[in-house]
Write a protein that holds these residues in place. Structure first.
Motif, short mmCIF file in Angstrom:
data_model
loop_
_atom_site.label_atom_id
_atom_site.label_comp_id
_atom_site.label_asym_id
_atom_site.label_seq_id
_atom_site.Cartn_x
_atom_site.Cartn_y
_atom_site.Cartn_z
N UNK A 1 1.91 6.72 -5.36
CA UNK A 1 1.49 7.94 -4.55
C UNK A 1 0.95 7.90 -3.34
N UNK A 2 0.47 6.34 -2.75
CA UNK A 2 -0.08 6.44 -1.37
C UNK A 2 1.01 5.50 -0.50
N UNK B 1 -0.22 1.31 4.58
CA UNK B 1 -0.26 0.00 5.08
C UNK B 1 0.57 -0.74 4.40
N UNK B 2 0.47 -0.80 2.97
CA UNK B 2 1.28 -2.06 2.27
C UNK B 2 1.89 -1.42 1.09
N UNK B 3 3.03 -1.37 1.05
CA UNK B 3 3.70 -0.79 -0.10
C UNK B 3 3.66 -2.24 -0.99
N UNK C 1 -1.28 -5.76 -9.47
CA UNK C 1 -0.71 -6.04 -8.14
C UNK C 1 -0.88 -4.78 -7.28
N UNK C 2 -1.46 -5.15 -6.10
CA UNK C 2 -1.93 -4.07 -4.94
C UNK C 2 -1.48 -4.22 -3.77
N UNK D 1 -4.01 -7.09 -1.53
CA UNK D 1 -3.04 -6.51 -0.34
C UNK D 1 -2.53 -7.51 0.51
N UNK D 2 -1.37 -7.39 0.75
CA UNK D 2 -0.59 -8.18 1.84
C UNK D 2 -0.40 -9.55 1.53
#
Length: 172
Positions: free
Chosen positions: A46-47, A70-72, A87-88, A106-107
């Motif tokens: 969604x984001x 920022x991060x897919x 997983x984020x 993230x990242x």
């Protein structure tokens, strides 16, 4: 199963994939072939977008999300995501096993032919090096994969989940 369009983006799921009845997939999510999304798993695009390769299994209770603007989350081929893993906003290359209950933040980048051990936390901006096993909180490299008993395990698990999902698809 709940498959939902969000902000005009609808998940793309090939017919050869298996999605459990109570899995949730929303938004900008694209699957490759022979994937499976198991009971109570959530894939929430969604984001940001989520791209998933071929022969990926997202096991029971796993959560896949992104970081807003920022991060897919990008997942390669032959990836197994263990029960209750999270997983984020990260990138997972080909031939990877994410153990049960592991968190990849993230990242992060998990390079090919690697294992993130069950219960591990891969903290923000970490690169899991190709051909290695990372474990702990925070996760650190504990050994090279070719020195372990896990060399063939990653592909075996990925192939097994294609087989398991066929059992469920036969019943539909």
């Amino acid at each position: 199963m709940l498959i939902k369009t969000v902000n005009g983006k609808t998940p793309i799921i090939p017919n050869d994939c298996y999605v459990a009845e109570n899995a949730t997939i929303v938004g900008d999510v694209t699957f490759g072939n022979f994937c499976s999304v198991w009971f109570n798993a959530v894939v929430r695009g969604d984001v940001h977008f989520i791209t998933i390769g071929n022969k990926v299994n997202i096991q029971d209770g796993a959560v896949i999300h992104c970081t807003y603007k920022k991060h897919p989350t990008i997942i390669g081929n032959n990836v197994s995501i263990g029960h209750n893993a999270m997983l984020h906003g990260c990138t997972i290359h080909d031939n990877v096993l994410i153990g049960m209950g592991a968190i990849v933040m993230d990242n992060c980048i998990v390079e090919s032919n690697s294992i993130v051990a069950a219960g591990s936390v891969v903290t923000q901006n970490t690169v899991v090096k190709a051909g290695s096993i990372y474990a702990g909180i925070p996760a650190v490299k504990i050994k090279d994969i070719d020195q372990s008993d896990f060399a063939g395990e990653i592909e075996r698990i990925s192939n097994n989940y294609v087989m398991y999902s066929s059992w469920y698809k036969e019943e539909e």
